[in-house]
Design a protein around this motif. Structure first.
Motif, PDB file in Angstrom:
ATOM      1  N   ASN A   1       0.961  -1.601  -0.029  1.00 51.29           N
ATOM      2  CA  ASN A   1       0.381  -0.104  -0.332  1.00 51.29           C
ATOM      3  C   ASN A   1       1.410   1.277   0.343  1.00 51.29           C
ATOM      4  OD1 ASN A   1      -1.568   2.394   0.681  1.00 51.29           O
ATOM      5  ND2 ASN A   1      -2.808   1.035   2.272  1.00 51.29           N
ATOM      6  N   PRO A   2       0.737   2.041  -0.886  1.00 51.22           N
ATOM      7  CA  PRO A   2       2.102   3.240  -1.454  1.00 51.22           C
ATOM      8  C   PRO A   2       1.385   4.056  -0.181  1.00 51.22           C
ATOM      9  CG  PRO A   2       0.853   2.670  -2.922  1.00 51.22           C
ATOM     10  CD  PRO A   2       0.279   1.913  -2.116  1.00 51.22           C
ATOM     11  N   LYS A   3       0.827   4.270  -0.185  1.00 52.99           N
ATOM     12  CA  LYS A   3       0.068   5.150   1.284  1.00 52.99           C
ATOM     13  C   LYS A   3      -0.089   5.034   2.487  1.00 52.99           C
ATOM     14  CE  LYS A   3      -4.082   6.639  -1.841  1.00 52.99           C
ATOM     15  NZ  LYS A   3      -5.487   6.642  -1.582  1.00 52.99           N
ATOM     16  N   GLU A   4       0.933   3.842   2.670  1.00 49.93           N
ATOM     17  CA  GLU A   4       2.134   3.436   3.804  1.00 49.93           C
ATOM     18  C   GLU A   4       3.237   3.848   3.852  1.00 49.93           C
ATOM     19  OE1 GLU A   4       0.305  -0.722   4.960  1.00 49.93           O
ATOM     20  OE2 GLU A   4      -1.744   0.007   4.826  1.00 49.93           O
ATOM     21  N   ALA A   5       3.801   4.204   3.412  1.00 49.85           N
ATOM     22  CA  ALA A   5       5.049   4.763   3.299  1.00 49.85           C
ATOM     23  C   ALA A   5       5.353   5.429   3.551  1.00 49.85           C
ATOM     24  CB  ALA A   5       5.610   4.751   1.765  1.00 49.85           C
ATOM     25  N   GLY A   6       6.453   5.610   4.374  1.00 51.25           N
ATOM     26  CA  GLY A   6       6.699   6.613   5.907  1.00 51.25           C
ATOM     27  C   GLY A   6       7.787   7.508   4.768  1.00 51.25           C
ATOM     28  N   PRO A   7       8.688   8.243   5.361  1.00 49.96           N
ATOM     29  CA  PRO A   7       9.130  10.042   4.725  1.00 49.96           C
ATOM     30  C   PRO A   7      10.653   8.665   4.599  1.00 49.96           C
ATOM     31  CG  PRO A   7       9.875   9.872   7.099  1.00 49.96           C
ATOM     32  CD  PRO A   7       8.579   8.391   6.971  1.00 49.96           C
ATOM     33  N   GLY A   8      11.131   7.601   4.473  1.00 47.53           N
ATOM     34  CA  GLY A   8      12.151   7.177   3.913  1.00 47.53           C
ATOM     35  C   GLY A   8      13.165   7.487   2.447  1.00 47.53           C
ATOM     36  N   GLU A   9      11.981   7.547   1.847  1.00 47.79           N
ATOM     37  CA  GLU A   9      12.071   7.222   0.490  1.00 47.79           C
ATOM     38  C   GLU A   9      12.779   8.962  -0.042  1.00 47.79           C
ATOM     39  OE1 GLU A   9       9.645   4.440  -2.078  1.00 47.79           O
ATOM     40  OE2 GLU A   9       8.866   5.334  -0.526  1.00 47.79           O
ATOM     41  N   ARG A  10      11.488   9.500   0.424  1.00 47.32           N
ATOM     42  CA  ARG A  10      11.962  10.940   0.412  1.00 47.32           C
ATOM     43  C   ARG A  10      13.329  11.477   0.811  1.00 47.32           C
ATOM     44  NH1 ARG A  10       9.491  15.442  -2.110  1.00 47.32           N
ATOM     45  NH2 ARG A  10       9.212  17.577  -1.073  1.00 47.32           N
ATOM     46  N   ASP A  11      13.349  11.422   2.190  1.00 46.49           N
ATOM     47  CA  ASP A  11      14.595  11.782   2.971  1.00 46.49           C
ATOM     48  C   ASP A  11      15.657  11.607   2.209  1.00 46.49           C
ATOM     49  OD1 ASP A  11      13.153  13.342   4.355  1.00 46.49           O
ATOM     50  OD2 ASP A  11      13.301  11.780   6.287  1.00 46.49           O
ATOM     51  N   CYS A  12      15.716  10.351   1.238  1.00 45.07           N
ATOM     52  CA  CYS A  12      17.131   9.407   0.616  1.00 45.07           C
ATOM     53  C   CYS A  12      17.885  10.079  -0.271  1.00 45.07           C
ATOM     54  CB  CYS A  12      17.410   8.066   0.614  1.00 45.07           C
ATOM     55  SG  CYS A  12      18.134   6.770  -0.546  1.00 45.07           S
ATOM     56  N   GLN A  13      16.268   9.982  -0.844  1.00 39.25           N
ATOM     57  CA  GLN A  13      16.307  11.088  -2.342  1.00 39.25           C
ATOM     58  C   GLN A  13      17.068  12.471  -2.619  1.00 39.25           C
ATOM     59  OE1 GLN A  13      16.391   9.311  -4.483  1.00 39.25           O
ATOM     60  NE2 GLN A  13      14.316   8.954  -5.714  1.00 39.25           N
ATOM     61  N   LEU A  14      16.352  13.610  -1.223  1.00 39.47           N
ATOM     62  CA  LEU A  14      16.942  15.152  -0.455  1.00 39.47           C
ATOM     63  C   LEU A  14      18.121  14.563  -0.818  1.00 39.47           C
ATOM     64  CD1 LEU A  14      13.772  15.947   1.308  1.00 39.47           C
ATOM     65  CD2 LEU A  14      14.424  16.786  -0.978  1.00 39.47           C
ATOM     66  N   TYR A  15      18.415  13.789  -0.041  1.00 38.25           N
ATOM     67  CA  TYR A  15      20.264  13.684   0.122  1.00 38.25           C
ATOM     68  C   TYR A  15      20.831  13.206  -0.534  1.00 38.25           C
ATOM     69  CZ  TYR A  15      24.679  11.560   1.490  1.00 38.25           C
ATOM     70  OH  TYR A  15      25.815  10.868   2.186  1.00 38.25           O
ATOM     71  N   LEU A  16      20.238  12.493  -1.594  1.00 39.25           N
ATOM     72  CA  LEU A  16      20.911  12.401  -3.719  1.00 39.25           C
ATOM     73  C   LEU A  16      21.087  14.009  -3.789  1.00 39.25           C
ATOM     74  CD1 LEU A  16      20.322   8.782  -3.885  1.00 39.25           C
ATOM     75  CD2 LEU A  16      22.295   9.098  -3.593  1.00 39.25           C
ATOM     76  N   GLN A  17      19.869  14.229  -3.731  1.00 38.04           N
ATOM     77  CA  GLN A  17      19.660  15.593  -5.280  1.00 38.04           C
ATOM     78  C   GLN A  17      20.825  16.229  -4.047  1.00 38.04           C
ATOM     79  OE1 GLN A  17      16.351  17.854  -3.792  1.00 38.04           O
ATOM     80  NE2 GLN A  17      16.001  18.892  -6.672  1.00 38.04           N
ATOM     81  N   GLY A  18      21.222  16.788  -3.094  1.00 33.09           N
ATOM     82  CA  GLY A  18      22.137  17.581  -2.499  1.00 33.09           C
ATOM     83  C   GLY A  18      23.174  17.279  -3.160  1.00 33.09           C
ATOM     84  N   ARG A  19      23.893  15.896  -2.818  1.00 30.22           N
ATOM     85  CA  ARG A  19      25.373  15.393  -2.884  1.00 30.22           C
ATOM     86  C   ARG A  19      25.057  16.291  -4.620  1.00 30.22           C
ATOM     87  NH1 ARG A  19      27.628  11.351   0.160  1.00 30.22           N
ATOM     88  NH2 ARG A  19      29.207  11.135  -1.854  1.00 30.22           N
ATOM     89  N   LEU A  20      24.815  15.760  -5.621  1.00 28.14           N
ATOM     90  CA  LEU A  20      24.790  15.504  -6.755  1.00 28.14           C
ATOM     91  C   LEU A  20      24.066  17.478  -7.445  1.00 28.14           C
ATOM     92  CD1 LEU A  20      21.682  13.727  -9.012  1.00 28.14           C
ATOM     93  CD2 LEU A  20      23.879  13.195  -8.764  1.00 28.14           C
ATOM     94  N   GLU A  21      24.058  18.692  -6.773  1.00 27.36           N
ATOM     95  CA  GLU A  21      24.107  19.218  -7.226  1.00 27.36           C
ATOM     96  C   GLU A  21      25.001  20.290  -6.983  1.00 27.36           C
ATOM     97  OE1 GLU A  21      20.374  21.350  -5.127  1.00 27.36           O
ATOM     98  OE2 GLU A  21      19.014  20.640  -6.766  1.00 27.36           O
ATOM     99  N   ALA A  22      25.549  19.590  -5.198  1.00 28.33           N
ATOM    100  CA  ALA A  22      27.375  19.753  -5.428  1.00 28.33           C
ATOM    101  C   ALA A  22      28.334  19.993  -6.047  1.00 28.33           C
ATOM    102  CB  ALA A  22      27.514  18.923  -4.312  1.00 28.33           C
ATOM    103  N   LEU A  23      27.769  19.034  -7.398  1.00 26.02           N
ATOM    104  CA  LEU A  23      28.425  17.891  -8.327  1.00 26.02           C
ATOM    105  C   LEU A  23      28.765  19.344  -9.968  1.00 26.02           C
ATOM    106  CD1 LEU A  23      28.785  14.367  -8.030  1.00 26.02           C
ATOM    107  CD2 LEU A  23      30.567  15.901  -7.538  1.00 26.02           C
ATOM    108  N   GLY A  24      27.234  20.011  -9.577  1.00 23.93           N
ATOM    109  CA  GLY A  24      27.320  21.001 -10.666  1.00 23.93           C
ATOM    110  C   GLY A  24      26.199  20.279 -11.852  1.00 23.93           C
ATOM    111  N   PHE A  25      25.548  19.069 -11.370  1.00 22.21           N
ATOM    112  CA  PHE A  25      24.150  18.697 -11.733  1.00 22.21           C
ATOM    113  C   PHE A  25      22.401  19.534 -11.731  1.00 22.21           C
ATOM    114  CE2 PHE A  25      26.118  14.734 -11.427  1.00 22.21           C
ATOM    115  CZ  PHE A  25      26.071  13.873 -12.300  1.00 22.21           C
TER     116      PHE A  25
END
Length: 438
Positions: A36-60
């Motif tokens: 049930n995707p509506k039961e998913a917690g914040p872990g997926e979003r938090d992980c993606q936000l971390y990766l987004q920060g790493r990518l943007e630091a590289l110029g992506f």
């Protein structure tokens, strides 16, 4: 003076601690996918936000978005990756592009950040979401499937960037959700327009290039018996007596074994890069309603494999579905009750497959890079399903699997990946990107 490839290899070796730190950071996010995707917690979003920060630091230049599941299903219904009922509120995909100087071939590095639930805590020697480095291995949920691979592809780009390696082609970086429940995250990524001239999906392959994966069918075989008192002498079923669905279930399980033995020697069910023939694996069995009653109903859940050569006109497993349905029907013909009340198959999931030819220019370039990383360039099949069919087919991005760790550890407790595998994978990806995008 060291060559560029030697310099890249040396820098990767020197960055082993950084690779471990990156993987540990990813594992610490409990990005668990749910039926049930509506039961998913914040872990997926938090992980993606971390990766987004790493990518943007590289110029992506990055793109973080919540896919519209119902709209995707309406657009692609009946096609690979389209699964009804999946929603993505608070469960974003992430894509990014690092532009090259121009005129070169582009590459996409892609993976998923969702993980399956860890299961019973007593089966784990460590907390699954508190990564531990011990005896040369990083322990935790997702270290194999597949945050280890995501860490490697991120670090490969970071190391190339840190060395100011000149690249003509673009690097496309994508991480998706919902892979472990059918692949709609990858469908959303391709639909968003992310593509390249070639791709690496960092699923665990023990650092072997796997240009082939299985398609997967999940199905439910439903057997209707007739309930009755288990302890009394029954009347015949044709005069109103009970029919034990457990006994009928045994017959159907025997029938599945027969089909598996047939497939074992069927050339259509075997591939030279696969260790085993296609199989129908029984993953769940349920039957019965009460301890003193004969079971009135039984259900068998199956996980069946198919090869790219068996795909139907929609690039899915329709041909194999019909083959299994016909076999279930024939099993029923051997029993007088089932002949009149046949079992039926309800299909739950059809996850597509793909094969990139061995003579594809990227496969050959990647083999050269893997060899330069002191790994075997021999090609291998990926026995499970992966999402390479979606970028390869719909996205026109020929994509192979290549990632660290023993794939057999996927979904198991005490998941772990060796630091040596992580370093070797990062090295091979970095060398491949340099060769392909130079």
């Amino acid at each position: 003076m060291a060559s560029l490839e030697e310099t890249i290899a040396e820098r990767v070796e020197a960055q082993a601690d950084r690779i471990v730190e990156t993987l540990s950071a990813l594992v610490a996010f409990p990005s668990i996918v749910k039926s049930n995707p509506k039961e998913a917690g914040p872990g997926e979003r938090d992980c993606q936000l971390y990766l987004q920060g790493r990518l943007e630091a590289l110029g992506f230049t990055t793109d973080l978005w919540d896919p519209d599941g119902p709209a995707l299903y309406a657009k692609y219904q009946g096609r690979p990756g389209a699964n009804k009922g999946r929603t993505f509120e608070g469960r974003p995909n992430l894509g990014g592009v690092l532009k090259g100087t121009g005129g070169g071939r582009s590459i996409m590095l892609t993976g998923h950040i969702d993980v399956v639930p860890p299961g019973a805590a007593q089966h784990w020697a460590t907390d699954p979401f508190k990564p531990v480095l011990k005896d040369g291995f990083v322990h935790g949920r997702g270290t194999i499937d597949m945050k280890g691979g995501v860490a490697c592809m991120l670090m490969a780009v970071e190391i190339l960037k840190g060395l100011d390696v000149p690249l003509s082609g673009d690097i496309v970086f994508t991480t998706v959700v919902d892979e472990e429940i059918g692949g709609m995250g990858s469908l959303a990524m391709v639909d968003r327009g992310f593509h390249a001239d070639a791709g690496i999906m960092t699923e665990p392959t023990a650092n072997k290039i796997a240009p082939l994966c299985h398609g997967i069918l999940w199905g439910k075989i439903i057997i209707d018996g007739i309930g009755g008192h288990a302890e009394l002498t029954p009347n015949a079923w044709y005069s109103g007596g009970p029919v034990d669905a457990v006994q009928l279930c045994r017959q159907m399980l025997d029938g599945i074994d027969i089909l598996n033995r047939r497939w074992m020697f069927d050339p259509k069910k075997n591939h030279p890069l696969m260790d085993q023939p296609n199989q129908i694996i029984v993953t769940q069995v349920s039957a019965g309603e009460h301890p003193s009653s004969m079971a009135g109903r039984a259900e068998i859940i199956i996980d069946a494999q198919y090869l790219p050569s068996e795909k139907d006109e929609f690039a899915l497993g329709g041909n194999v579905k019909r083959e299994i349905e016909e076999h279930v029907f024939n099993v029923c013909q051997a029993d007088p009750y089932l002949r009149l009340h046949p079992a039926r198959v309800e299909w739950i999931l059809d996850a597509d497959c793909a094969e990139i030819p061995a003579d594809n220019p990227f496969v050959q370039t990647f083999q050269e890079a893997v060899k330069a990383a002191n790994l075997s360039p021999a090609l291998s099949g990926f026995g499970a399903h992966s999402d390479i069919g979606l970028p390869s087919g719909l996205g026109n991005t020929p994509t192979v699997n290549f990632g660290p760790g023993d794939p057999a550890q996927s979904h198991q407790p005490n998941e772990r990946v060796s630091v040596r595998d992580l370093v070797d994978c990062t090295k091979a990806i970095a060398l491949a990107v340099e060769r392909w995008c130079r």
